[in-house]
Design a protein around this motif. Structure first.
Motif, PDB file in Angstrom:
ATOM      1  N   PHE A 120       0.816  -1.211   0.000  1.00 46.97           N
ATOM      2  CA  PHE A 120       0.000   0.000   0.000  1.00 46.97           C
ATOM      3  C   PHE A 120       0.854   1.269   0.000  1.00 46.97           C
ATOM      4  O   PHE A 120       0.350   2.357   0.250  1.00 46.97           O
ATOM      5  CB  PHE A 120      -0.932   0.005   1.212  1.00 46.97           C
ATOM      6  CG  PHE A 120      -1.968  -1.073   1.178  1.00 46.97           C
ATOM      7  CD1 PHE A 120      -3.132  -0.918   0.446  1.00 46.97           C
ATOM      8  CD2 PHE A 120      -1.768  -2.275   1.853  1.00 46.97           C
ATOM      9  CE1 PHE A 120      -4.087  -1.918   0.400  1.00 46.97           C
ATOM     10  CE2 PHE A 120      -2.714  -3.283   1.806  1.00 46.97           C
ATOM     11  CZ  PHE A 120      -3.875  -3.101   1.079  1.00 46.97           C
ATOM     12  N   MET A 121       2.134   1.130  -0.280  1.00 50.90           N
ATOM     13  CA  MET A 121       3.034   2.279  -0.245  1.00 50.90           C
ATOM     14  C   MET A 121       3.082   2.941  -1.619  1.00 50.90           C
ATOM     15  O   MET A 121       3.156   2.265  -2.653  1.00 50.90           O
ATOM     16  CB  MET A 121       4.435   1.828   0.177  1.00 50.90           C
ATOM     17  CG  MET A 121       5.374   2.958   0.528  1.00 50.90           C
ATOM     18  SD  MET A 121       6.936   2.347   1.230  1.00 50.90           S
ATOM     19  CE  MET A 121       6.380   1.810   2.858  1.00 50.90           C
TER      20      MET A 121
ATOM     21  N   PRO B 294      -0.958   6.236   1.554  1.00 53.92           N
ATOM     22  CA  PRO B 294      -1.345   4.884   1.119  1.00 53.92           C
ATOM     23  C   PRO B 294      -2.116   4.919  -0.196  1.00 53.92           C
ATOM     24  O   PRO B 294      -2.882   5.847  -0.464  1.00 53.92           O
ATOM     25  CB  PRO B 294      -2.223   4.380   2.273  1.00 53.92           C
ATOM     26  CG  PRO B 294      -2.693   5.621   2.971  1.00 53.92           C
ATOM     27  CD  PRO B 294      -1.604   6.631   2.813  1.00 53.92           C
ATOM     28  N   THR B 295      -1.896   3.898  -1.004  1.00 59.99           N
ATOM     29  CA  THR B 295      -2.524   3.826  -2.318  1.00 59.99           C
ATOM     30  C   THR B 295      -2.803   2.366  -2.673  1.00 59.99           C
ATOM     31  O   THR B 295      -2.144   1.457  -2.147  1.00 59.99           O
ATOM     32  CB  THR B 295      -1.619   4.450  -3.387  1.00 59.99           C
ATOM     33  OG1 THR B 295      -2.230   4.324  -4.674  1.00 59.99           O
ATOM     34  CG2 THR B 295      -0.264   3.773  -3.420  1.00 59.99           C
ATOM     35  N   VAL B 296      -3.758   2.156  -3.564  1.00 59.59           N
ATOM     36  CA  VAL B 296      -4.077   0.812  -4.060  1.00 59.59           C
ATOM     37  C   VAL B 296      -3.502   0.616  -5.466  1.00 59.59           C
ATOM     38  O   VAL B 296      -3.874  -0.339  -6.161  1.00 59.59           O
ATOM     39  CB  VAL B 296      -5.607   0.568  -4.072  1.00 59.59           C
ATOM     40  CG1 VAL B 296      -6.158   0.560  -2.655  1.00 59.59           C
ATOM     41  CG2 VAL B 296      -6.318   1.600  -4.931  1.00 59.59           C
ATOM     42  N   TYR B 297      -2.594   1.486  -5.861  1.00 59.30           N
ATOM     43  CA  TYR B 297      -1.981   1.394  -7.191  1.00 59.30           C
ATOM     44  C   TYR B 297      -1.287   0.045  -7.377  1.00 59.30           C
ATOM     45  O   TYR B 297      -1.419  -0.599  -8.430  1.00 59.30           O
ATOM     46  CB  TYR B 297      -0.993   2.545  -7.373  1.00 59.30           C
ATOM     47  CG  TYR B 297      -0.193   2.467  -8.654  1.00 59.30           C
ATOM     48  CD1 TYR B 297      -0.730   2.926  -9.856  1.00 59.30           C
ATOM     49  CD2 TYR B 297       1.101   1.937  -8.663  1.00 59.30           C
ATOM     50  CE1 TYR B 297       0.004   2.848 -11.037  1.00 59.30           C
ATOM     51  CE2 TYR B 297       1.836   1.868  -9.833  1.00 59.30           C
ATOM     52  CZ  TYR B 297       1.287   2.322 -11.016  1.00 59.30           C
ATOM     53  OH  TYR B 297       2.013   2.238 -12.172  1.00 59.30           O
TER      54      TYR B 297
ATOM     55  N   GLN C 104      12.306  -0.587 -11.352  1.00 65.51           N
ATOM     56  CA  GLN C 104      12.522  -1.889 -10.728  1.00 65.51           C
ATOM     57  C   GLN C 104      11.964  -1.917  -9.312  1.00 65.51           C
ATOM     58  O   GLN C 104      11.360  -2.901  -8.885  1.00 65.51           O
ATOM     59  CB  GLN C 104      14.008  -2.225 -10.707  1.00 65.51           C
ATOM     60  CG  GLN C 104      14.301  -3.610 -10.149  1.00 65.51           C
ATOM     61  CD  GLN C 104      15.787  -3.897 -10.066  1.00 65.51           C
ATOM     62  OE1 GLN C 104      16.595  -2.998 -10.266  1.00 65.51           O
ATOM     63  NE2 GLN C 104      16.134  -5.124  -9.774  1.00 65.51           N
ATOM     64  N   LEU C 105      12.155  -0.824  -8.574  1.00 63.84           N
ATOM     65  CA  LEU C 105      11.628  -0.744  -7.216  1.00 63.84           C
ATOM     66  C   LEU C 105      10.095  -0.756  -7.223  1.00 63.84           C
ATOM     67  O   LEU C 105       9.467  -1.391  -6.366  1.00 63.84           O
ATOM     68  CB  LEU C 105      12.143   0.524  -6.532  1.00 63.84           C
ATOM     69  CG  LEU C 105      13.662   0.583  -6.298  1.00 63.84           C
ATOM     70  CD1 LEU C 105      14.055   1.924  -5.693  1.00 63.84           C
ATOM     71  CD2 LEU C 105      14.105  -0.553  -5.383  1.00 63.84           C
ATOM     72  N   ILE C 106       9.505  -0.077  -8.194  1.00 64.44           N
ATOM     73  CA  ILE C 106       8.047  -0.093  -8.305  1.00 64.44           C
ATOM     74  C   ILE C 106       7.561  -1.496  -8.641  1.00 64.44           C
ATOM     75  O   ILE C 106       6.554  -1.975  -8.094  1.00 64.44           O
ATOM     76  CB  ILE C 106       7.583   0.925  -9.371  1.00 64.44           C
ATOM     77  CG1 ILE C 106       7.926   2.347  -8.924  1.00 64.44           C
ATOM     78  CG2 ILE C 106       6.092   0.795  -9.621  1.00 64.44           C
ATOM     79  CD1 ILE C 106       7.650   3.403  -9.976  1.00 64.44           C
TER      80      ILE C 106
ATOM     81  N   PHE D 119      10.480   6.596  -1.711  1.00 67.77           N
ATOM     82  CA  PHE D 119      11.716   7.373  -1.756  1.00 67.77           C
ATOM     83  C   PHE D 119      11.809   8.393  -0.624  1.00 67.77           C
ATOM     84  O   PHE D 119      12.692   9.245  -0.641  1.00 67.77           O
ATOM     85  CB  PHE D 119      11.826   8.094  -3.107  1.00 67.77           C
ATOM     86  CG  PHE D 119      11.942   7.155  -4.269  1.00 67.77           C
ATOM     87  CD1 PHE D 119      13.131   6.506  -4.530  1.00 67.77           C
ATOM     88  CD2 PHE D 119      10.846   6.896  -5.078  1.00 67.77           C
ATOM     89  CE1 PHE D 119      13.243   5.619  -5.592  1.00 67.77           C
ATOM     90  CE2 PHE D 119      10.949   6.023  -6.147  1.00 67.77           C
ATOM     91  CZ  PHE D 119      12.150   5.380  -6.395  1.00 67.77           C
ATOM     92  N   ASN D 120      10.898   8.285   0.335  1.00 63.49           N
ATOM     93  CA  ASN D 120      10.926   9.173   1.494  1.00 63.49           C
ATOM     94  C   ASN D 120      11.668   8.483   2.639  1.00 63.49           C
ATOM     95  O   ASN D 120      11.191   7.476   3.165  1.00 63.49           O
ATOM     96  CB  ASN D 120       9.504   9.519   1.924  1.00 63.49           C
ATOM     97  CG  ASN D 120       9.470  10.552   3.041  1.00 63.49           C
ATOM     98  OD1 ASN D 120      10.508  10.935   3.599  1.00 63.49           O
ATOM     99  ND2 ASN D 120       8.274  11.024   3.374  1.00 63.49           N
TER     100      ASN D 120
END
Length: 321
Positions: free
Chosen positions: A58-59, A76-79, A281-283, A65-66
């Motif tokens: 949910f990040m 929070p996001t559901v992306y 890649q992190l995403i 990057f914070n």
């Protein structure tokens, strides 16, 4: 003098008793602290990965990057969840996996209960040897005989029928008691049926019921805790199985296979190279974690509803450890 001596003896006994209680309380306190530390360590070891998966699922990219964000996302996001659902083709694959797992679970309940009832209630030549072989299937890992198992299904029967990539392969193995954890399920039912009073069978026999009728109408309805235990265990193990499904159903897409391909599918969609430290890649890793969460969630929901029966079945079957 006797009074003084008795008084001194009484004082000494009181001091000793007080010292013993103090020592015992200290030992109990130290033992309690030690047990707490061990249990806390075990809980952290088990829950830390799950908490990490839940957090990253949910990040948002900004939270990623914070440096001030550690576990709880500020945005929070559901992306990640929505992308994981899309990349996995989640709902059709989940339905297919659940139907397959539930079907194998019901078959396990039917076969294992029937065999376990035979071991618990009947005496026949070679019973101990056969049951020892059943226990041997629990001890020996299937990887030890995977090659002959594969070849047997690849050239099945006198006409060498190819059962690879066919549901008949796992179905036949389950029917003959060689499916996923079949030996353990037979053992669970055997222990459960041995705990039922023998007078049930005797009363049914007096009423004219045969062995099969007694099993179907009296014994099996009283084995609901064991049935739910075996069904739940079989469902969970087939749901996440990579051995039998990978060997016999390689072309079938299960939920865990769909989750394994999230990273590469997302990277291919974005058209970027896989470089260490790359933002894409992190995403992709976060979306993969969301996919893992989606894989775990159905089993957690099922266990939440059936945990009471599951624990009761484990207790009544006499399995510990």
């Amino acid at each position: 003098m006797d009074k003084i001596r008795n008084s001194s003896t009484g004082i000494v006994k009181k001091l000793r008793a007080k010292s013993y209680r103090t020592t015992k309380k200290t030992k109990d306190f130290v033992l309690g602290v030690f047990i707490f530390v061990v249990l806390a360590g075990c809980v952290y070891t088990i829950l830390a990965p799950i908490i990490g998966i839940l957090s990253l699922s949910f990040m948002s990219t900004g939270d990623l990057f914070n440096p001030m964000v550690f576990v709880v996302p500020t945005e929070p996001t559901v992306y990640n969840i929505s992308n994981a659902v899309r990349l996995m083709d989640y709902w059709p694959v989940l339905l297919h996996t659940l139907v397959y797992s539930l079907g194998m679970g019901l078959l396990h309940v039917l076969i294992a209960s029937f065999v376990g009832y035979g071991f618990a209630r009947f005496n026949f030549p070679g019973k101990k040897i056969i049951f020892a072989l059943v226990l041997l299937t629990i001890i020996v890992p299937p990887q030890a005989y995977m090659t002959p198992l594969f070849m047997h299904m690849r050239f099945f029967g006198p006409t060498d029928i190819n059962l690879i990539n066919s549901y008949w392969s796992v179905t036949i193995l389950t029917i003959v008691g060689m499916g996923l954890r079949s030996g353990l399920f037979i053992y669970i039912f055997r222990q459960f049926f041995k705990g039922l009073p023998v007078e049930i069978n005797e009363a049914a026999s007096i009423d004219g019921a045969g062995a099969f009728r007694t099993y179907a109408t009296i014994i099996l309805p009283n084995a609901k805790p064991a049935m739910i235990t075996v069904l739940l265990l079989s469902l969970v193990w087939h749901y996440g199985d990579t051995f039998y499904s990978g060997m016999f159903l390689r072309e079938t897409r299960f939920i865990h296979v769909a989750a394994q391909g999230i990273f590469s599918r997302y990277i291919n969609e974005q058209g970027v190279a896989i470089n260490v430290g790359d933002a894409e890649q992190l995403i992709a890793q976060m979306i993969t974690y969301a996919g893992v969460l989606l894989v775990i969630a159905p089993m957690l929901v099922i266990y939440a509803f059936l945990q009471r029966y599951f624990i009761e079945g484990i207790e009544r079957s006499g399995i510990t450890g």
